[in-house]
Design a protein around this motif. Structure first.
Motif, PDB file in Angstrom:
ATOM      1  N   TYR A 110       0.813  -1.314  -0.098  1.00  0.00           N
ATOM      2  CA  TYR A 110       0.109  -0.067   0.087  1.00  0.00           C
ATOM      3  C   TYR A 110       0.963   1.268  -0.107  1.00  0.00           C
ATOM      4  CZ  TYR A 110      -4.354   2.497   0.586  1.00  0.00           C
ATOM      5  OH  TYR A 110      -5.229   3.616   0.455  1.00  0.00           O
ATOM      6  N   PRO A 111       1.732   1.452   0.899  1.00  0.00           N
ATOM      7  CA  PRO A 111       2.542   2.499   1.108  1.00  0.00           C
ATOM      8  C   PRO A 111       3.511   2.689  -0.708  1.00  0.00           C
ATOM      9  CG  PRO A 111       3.087   1.281   2.807  1.00  0.00           C
ATOM     10  CD  PRO A 111       2.287   0.555   2.061  1.00  0.00           C
ATOM     11  N   PHE A 112       4.042   1.655  -0.912  1.00  0.00           N
ATOM     12  CA  PHE A 112       4.645   1.657  -2.241  1.00  0.00           C
ATOM     13  C   PHE A 112       4.011   2.111  -3.405  1.00  0.00           C
ATOM     14  CE2 PHE A 112       6.199  -0.116  -6.214  1.00  0.00           C
ATOM     15  CZ  PHE A 112       7.333   0.247  -6.270  1.00  0.00           C
ATOM     16  N   ALA A 113       2.473   1.493  -3.319  1.00  0.00           N
ATOM     17  CA  ALA A 113       1.495   1.923  -4.519  1.00  0.00           C
ATOM     18  C   ALA A 113       1.127   3.522  -4.514  1.00  0.00           C
ATOM     19  CB  ALA A 113       0.405   1.040  -4.505  1.00  0.00           C
ATOM     20  N   TYR A 114       1.087   3.819  -3.123  1.00  0.00           N
ATOM     21  CA  TYR A 114       0.723   5.324  -2.773  1.00  0.00           C
ATOM     22  C   TYR A 114       1.774   6.234  -3.357  1.00  0.00           C
ATOM     23  CZ  TYR A 114      -0.945   9.532  -0.194  1.00  0.00           C
ATOM     24  OH  TYR A 114      -1.438  10.574   0.044  1.00  0.00           O
ATOM     25  N   LEU A 150      -0.195  -4.000  -7.912  1.00  0.00           N
ATOM     26  CA  LEU A 150      -1.036  -3.420  -9.095  1.00  0.00           C
ATOM     27  C   LEU A 150      -2.527  -3.028  -8.908  1.00  0.00           C
ATOM     28  CD1 LEU A 150       0.545  -5.980 -11.723  1.00  0.00           C
ATOM     29  CD2 LEU A 150       1.234  -3.788 -11.094  1.00  0.00           C
ATOM     30  N   PRO A 151      -3.134  -3.746  -8.332  1.00  0.00           N
ATOM     31  CA  PRO A 151      -4.643  -3.238  -7.869  1.00  0.00           C
ATOM     32  C   PRO A 151      -4.570  -2.037  -7.063  1.00  0.00           C
ATOM     33  CG  PRO A 151      -4.506  -5.676  -7.307  1.00  0.00           C
ATOM     34  CD  PRO A 151      -3.289  -5.217  -7.722  1.00  0.00           C
ATOM     35  N   LEU A 152      -3.608  -2.214  -6.020  1.00  0.00           N
ATOM     36  CA  LEU A 152      -3.565  -0.781  -4.999  1.00  0.00           C
ATOM     37  C   LEU A 152      -3.267   0.292  -5.870  1.00  0.00           C
ATOM     38  CD1 LEU A 152      -1.982  -2.351  -1.931  1.00  0.00           C
ATOM     39  CD2 LEU A 152      -4.393  -1.686  -2.244  1.00  0.00           C
ATOM     40  N   TYR A 153      -2.251   0.101  -6.713  1.00  0.00           N
ATOM     41  CA  TYR A 153      -1.941   1.266  -7.780  1.00  0.00           C
ATOM     42  C   TYR A 153      -3.126   1.804  -8.566  1.00  0.00           C
ATOM     43  CZ  TYR A 153       0.071   4.096 -11.425  1.00  0.00           C
ATOM     44  OH  TYR A 153       0.295   4.664 -12.488  1.00  0.00           O
ATOM     45  N   SER A 154      -3.869   0.882  -9.159  1.00  0.00           N
ATOM     46  CA  SER A 154      -4.911   1.275  -9.900  1.00  0.00           C
ATOM     47  C   SER A 154      -5.992   1.919  -9.083  1.00  0.00           C
ATOM     48  CB  SER A 154      -5.572  -0.218 -10.736  1.00  0.00           C
ATOM     49  OG  SER A 154      -6.789   0.209 -11.252  1.00  0.00           O
ATOM     50  N   ALA A 155      -6.200   1.415  -7.952  1.00  0.00           N
ATOM     51  CA  ALA A 155      -7.145   2.308  -7.021  1.00  0.00           C
ATOM     52  C   ALA A 155      -6.869   3.700  -6.477  1.00  0.00           C
ATOM     53  CB  ALA A 155      -7.663   1.462  -5.960  1.00  0.00           C
ATOM     54  N   LEU A 156      -5.421   3.699  -6.148  1.00  0.00           N
ATOM     55  CA  LEU A 156      -4.958   5.013  -5.884  1.00  0.00           C
ATOM     56  C   LEU A 156      -4.573   6.069  -7.037  1.00  0.00           C
ATOM     57  CD1 LEU A 156      -2.140   3.516  -3.353  1.00  0.00           C
ATOM     58  CD2 LEU A 156      -4.065   4.993  -2.703  1.00  0.00           C
ATOM     59  N   THR A 165     -10.425   3.523  -1.592  1.00  0.00           N
ATOM     60  CA  THR A 165      -9.483   2.528  -2.233  1.00  0.00           C
ATOM     61  C   THR A 165      -9.665   1.141  -1.861  1.00  0.00           C
ATOM     62  OG1 THR A 165      -7.911   3.014  -0.560  1.00  0.00           O
ATOM     63  CG2 THR A 165      -7.507   4.117  -2.729  1.00  0.00           C
ATOM     64  N   MET A 166     -10.621   1.028  -0.999  1.00  0.00           N
ATOM     65  CA  MET A 166     -10.985  -0.450  -0.575  1.00  0.00           C
ATOM     66  C   MET A 166     -11.263  -1.433  -1.591  1.00  0.00           C
ATOM     67  SD  MET A 166     -11.222  -1.815   2.209  1.00  0.00           S
ATOM     68  CE  MET A 166     -11.387  -0.611   3.434  1.00  0.00           C
TER      69      MET A 166
END
Length: 285
Positions: free
Chosen positions: A84-88, A167-173, A203-204
């Protein structure tokens, strides 16, 4: 028009035929096999039984199932904490740097995961790169025993599955509407309140999607447990593999596989329902 229509029909028929031949029929055969009896001579005896599913409740196998879910859940949480921090951070980078960072995330997919797991053995071994580095820096006095432990399996799962979380976290963020964040700041929300009350809820879907993409494969990655964990750190995938290849008990292996598939289907349905509820909540707000 007729040529285009016939081409579409041909493509659809080809795809449907492929799915029926290589997905539907094999799964139907596995389901049918799970209700049959093991035979020493012919592998399968055409006698209906529910004992294969009843055996899953045996303490021996129930312990493996619980341990598999424990390992998968912990690996998922670790991937979430790291991812999560990386994607953010990547989502907040200038646009010219984002493709490069995502490229670095995707690069491991170019190498087979089994080969990468063998590479981990070189890193985590008693005489591996990690221990040699720690000894050279005088951080430890003697090599750490990491291989063939639960820790080694956890490291392997996180290492292999982390990109599926990022990848999904980055897409949401990346799709996050920053006007909500600005509105929270204007209303006097602290950084922690902005994260917990605005960013995390919005981003849930990415969080849930990433968790499922990590959790579901982690349950069946038997080769990671085989290569890094030894005999004491089995996953459900190890049970399926050993029953089919070693014990030659195809009905019980099929029953275990169907049970795992059912658990995955329930989780995917939960994700679908959670996504609908979140969308409905956003629409109401």
């Amino acid at each position: 028009m007729s040529k285009k229509f016939s081409l579409q029909n041909a493509i659809i028929a080809l795809i449907v035929s492929w799915l029926v031949l290589f997905v539907l029929i094999p799964n139907v055969m596995i389901i049918g096999t799970s209700f049959l009896t093991r035979d020493e001579a012919n592998l399968i005896e055409m006698t209906f039984t529910l004992n294969n599913y009843a055996r899953l409740l045996d303490p021996l196998y129930a312990k493996v199932v619980m341990h598999s879910f424990y390992m998968a859940i912990v690996a998922t949480l670790i991937c979430l904490v790291i991812g999560y921090p990386f994607a953010y951070i990547v989502a907040k980078m200038p646009e010219k740097w984002r493709p490069f960072m995502l490229f670095l995330v995707i690069v491991p997919f170019w190498t087979n995961s089994l080969i990468r797991t063998y590479g981990l053995k070189i890193v985590l071994g008693t005489q591996g790169i990690l221990n040699k580095g720690l000894l050279a820096l005088d951080i430890i006095d003697k090599p750490l025993r990491i291989m063939y432990t639960e820790t080694a399996v956890m490291i392997g799962l996180v290492y292999i599955l982390l990109p599926f979380m990022i990848l999904p976290l980055y897409s949401a963020l990346e799709k996050l509407d920053h006007t909500y964040i600005e509105a929270a700041k204007d209303l006097g929300a602290s950084k922690w309140q902005t994260i917990t009350k605005v960013i995390l809820p919005l981003t849930m879907p990415g969080i849930i999607g990433g968790c499922l993409l990590v959790l579901l494969p982690a349950l069946g990655m038997f080769y990671i447990a085989d290569l890094l964990g030894g005999a004491k750190n089995l996953l459900i995938g190890n049970v399926i593999k050993s029953q089919i290849l070693n014990a030659r008990d195809w009905p019980f292996g099929a029953a275990t596989s169907i049970a795992l598939t059912t658990a995955m289907a329930v989780m995917l349905y939960a994700y679908y329902r959670a996504g609908k509820l979140l969308n409905r909540k956003v629409e109401l707000e």
